[in-house]
Motif scaffolding. Sequence first.
Motif, short mmCIF file in Angstrom:
data_model
loop_
_atom_site.label_atom_id
_atom_site.label_comp_id
_atom_site.label_asym_id
_atom_site.label_seq_id
_atom_site.Cartn_x
_atom_site.Cartn_y
_atom_site.Cartn_z
N GLN A 60 -23.67 91.28 -122.97
CA GLN A 60 -24.58 92.02 -122.07
C GLN A 60 -24.20 93.50 -121.98
N THR A 61 -22.88 93.79 -122.01
CA THR A 61 -22.44 95.20 -121.94
C THR A 61 -22.89 95.94 -123.18
N ALA A 62 -22.76 95.27 -124.35
CA ALA A 62 -23.20 95.91 -125.60
C ALA A 62 -24.71 96.09 -125.60
N TYR A 63 -25.46 95.04 -125.15
CA TYR A 63 -26.94 95.14 -125.14
C TYR A 63 -27.39 96.36 -124.34
N LYS A 64 -26.75 96.55 -123.17
CA LYS A 64 -27.16 97.64 -122.26
C LYS A 64 -27.10 98.98 -122.98
N LYS A 65 -25.98 99.19 -123.68
CA LYS A 65 -25.80 100.49 -124.36
C LYS A 65 -26.75 100.59 -125.56
N ILE A 66 -26.97 99.48 -126.26
CA ILE A 66 -27.89 99.53 -127.42
C ILE A 66 -29.31 99.82 -126.94
N VAL A 67 -29.69 99.20 -125.81
CA VAL A 67 -31.04 99.43 -125.26
C VAL A 67 -31.19 100.90 -124.85
N LYS A 68 -30.14 101.45 -124.23
CA LYS A 68 -30.17 102.87 -123.85
C LYS A 68 -30.36 103.73 -125.09
N THR A 69 -29.68 103.34 -126.17
CA THR A 69 -29.79 104.11 -127.43
C THR A 69 -31.23 103.98 -127.97
N GLY A 70 -31.80 102.78 -127.84
CA GLY A 70 -33.18 102.57 -128.28
C GLY A 70 -34.16 103.40 -127.47
N ARG A 71 -33.88 103.55 -126.16
CA ARG A 71 -34.78 104.36 -125.30
C ARG A 71 -34.73 105.82 -125.71
N LEU A 72 -33.54 106.28 -126.12
CA LEU A 72 -33.42 107.66 -126.63
C LEU A 72 -34.32 107.81 -127.87
N ALA A 73 -34.27 106.80 -128.75
CA ALA A 73 -35.11 106.84 -129.96
C ALA A 73 -36.60 106.87 -129.58
N GLN A 74 -36.97 106.08 -128.58
CA GLN A 74 -38.37 106.07 -128.12
C GLN A 74 -38.80 107.44 -127.62
N ARG A 75 -37.89 108.10 -126.88
CA ARG A 75 -38.24 109.43 -126.36
C ARG A 75 -38.43 110.43 -127.51
N LEU A 76 -37.75 110.19 -128.62
CA LEU A 76 -37.90 111.08 -129.78
C LEU A 76 -39.23 110.83 -130.50
N GLY A 77 -39.87 109.72 -130.17
CA GLY A 77 -41.16 109.39 -130.79
C GLY A 77 -41.09 108.25 -131.77
N ALA A 78 -39.93 107.57 -131.86
CA ALA A 78 -39.77 106.49 -132.85
C ALA A 78 -40.69 105.32 -132.53
N ARG A 79 -41.29 104.75 -133.60
CA ARG A 79 -42.19 103.61 -133.41
C ARG A 79 -41.52 102.30 -133.79
N MET A 80 -40.31 102.40 -134.31
CA MET A 80 -39.57 101.18 -134.70
C MET A 80 -38.09 101.52 -134.69
N LEU A 81 -37.25 100.51 -134.35
CA LEU A 81 -35.81 100.75 -134.29
C LEU A 81 -35.08 99.80 -135.23
N GLY A 82 -34.25 100.36 -136.11
CA GLY A 82 -33.38 99.55 -136.96
C GLY A 82 -31.99 99.51 -136.34
N LEU A 83 -31.36 98.33 -136.37
CA LEU A 83 -30.02 98.19 -135.79
C LEU A 83 -28.99 98.19 -136.91
N GLY A 84 -28.01 99.09 -136.83
CA GLY A 84 -27.00 99.19 -137.88
C GLY A 84 -25.70 98.49 -137.52
N ALA A 85 -25.00 98.02 -138.56
CA ALA A 85 -23.67 97.40 -138.45
C ALA A 85 -23.58 96.45 -137.25
N PHE A 86 -22.59 96.65 -136.35
CA PHE A 86 -22.35 95.65 -135.31
C PHE A 86 -23.41 95.63 -134.21
N THR A 87 -24.29 96.65 -134.15
CA THR A 87 -25.35 96.57 -133.13
C THR A 87 -26.33 95.45 -133.49
N SER A 88 -26.33 95.02 -134.78
CA SER A 88 -27.20 93.90 -135.17
C SER A 88 -26.44 92.57 -135.20
#
Length: 343
Positions: free
Chosen positions: A86-114
């Motif tokens: 859950q701690t990892a998910y929280k930070k990955i979701v925050k990172t995804g929200r940053l991507a969304q603010r940049l305009g990203a329409r899809m998110l790929g998860l790299g290395a251990f985030t996947s």
Amino acid sequence: MNPGTEMDNFAFVIHPLNPKRDVARKYPLLAKVLPTSLIHFFSRFWPPLYLSHITGVRSQATGKEIEGWLVACPFAARQMLQMPPQTAYKKIVKTGRLAQRLGARMLGLGAFTSVVGDGGVTVAQRLGIPVTTGHSLTVAVVIEALEEAARSRGIQPESSSVAVVGATGSIGSACAELLAPVVAGLVLVGQRESHLAKTAAQVRGAGARRVRVSTHIEDIREAHLVLSVTNAARPVIQPEHLRRGAVVCDVAIPPDVSPRVTRERGDVLVIDGGMLDVPGEVDFGFDFGLPPGKAYACMVEPMVLALEGRYESYSLGKQIRVDQVRDIAQLARKHGFRLSASG
Ligand SMILES: NC(=O)c1ccc[n+]([C@@H]2O[C@H](COP(=O)([O-])OP(=O)(O)OC[C@H]3O[C@@H](n4cnc5c(N)ncnc54)[C@H](OP(=O)(O)O)[C@@H]3O)[C@@H](O)[C@H]2O)c1
């Protein structure tokens, strides 16, 4: 940073593998003064980072160009394995929200985030954009890389014994299933007997002729070809584990093969699995450790989906489907992504 962009696009999450070296790529001074233990400690409080704007990915089939963003989740591999998911998910979701603010329409998860927890399922549920682990394309590319490296050494897969290390995992079990009908024998190495029994049944069902399971890494010594894909945070394959003339495809990030192997075993060929040449004149805008113009297969999967205009959570969860592996590999070839020479 270009919200509201018209181009098809994607974002990709990376994270530090070697904290001191990777933090230095963005903050050279900080990495110099902070010891690794403090980098780990502070990373809990660091927010996700915008790293770069990716330009120049262009399909050879259609001429279409896409753009992307690299964003960083500040946890290291070992930290993500040790913390509650859950701690990892929280930070990955925050990172995804940053991507969304940049305009990203899809998110790929790299290395251990996947790799962490449920393989992107929770992250996708909490974000408003599709998420993909890139594992389907990784599996296709890894098998192609292993077969090509074997041929370059005069090894015929159909008369060879192949070891899969981390065979009980998501990528490992899918690779074992695809290799089953085309090799002489499989050695499946994992940590738990019960999980190995399940994978063994799966590969027998897929047509494997000879299957051996083991929880001892020493048992890969009988294999001509080795595919290593564990989630261990440190190398598991040492020079003394390998047969003379073996070919090893190391898919794990961070690597499973000890640097001692290349230093001490000139007879062994070690290749990085899962690396592709990107079509067009790609500029990643950030040095994430690969030579220019090359990307990991898991990074390429969201690129291919964006080139197709297919915004869907393509590879999600721990189960990889063989039909999806074949489909995404075909699309990647169509757009001009090619297996990269490595090793
Ligand atoms: N190159 C690329 O493009 C690319 C793309 C995506 C992922 N990856 C990498 O691929 C690796 C695997 O990902 P995944 O999603 O398949 O992970 P996963 O589902 O968590 O599977 C990893 C497997 O490794 C096993 N394992 C751990 N330590 C081991 C050891 N010492 N000996 C034997 N087996 C061991 C685990 O067994 P237990 O469950 O029993 O512990 C688990 O079954 C990760 O390193 C990831 O970063 C690479």
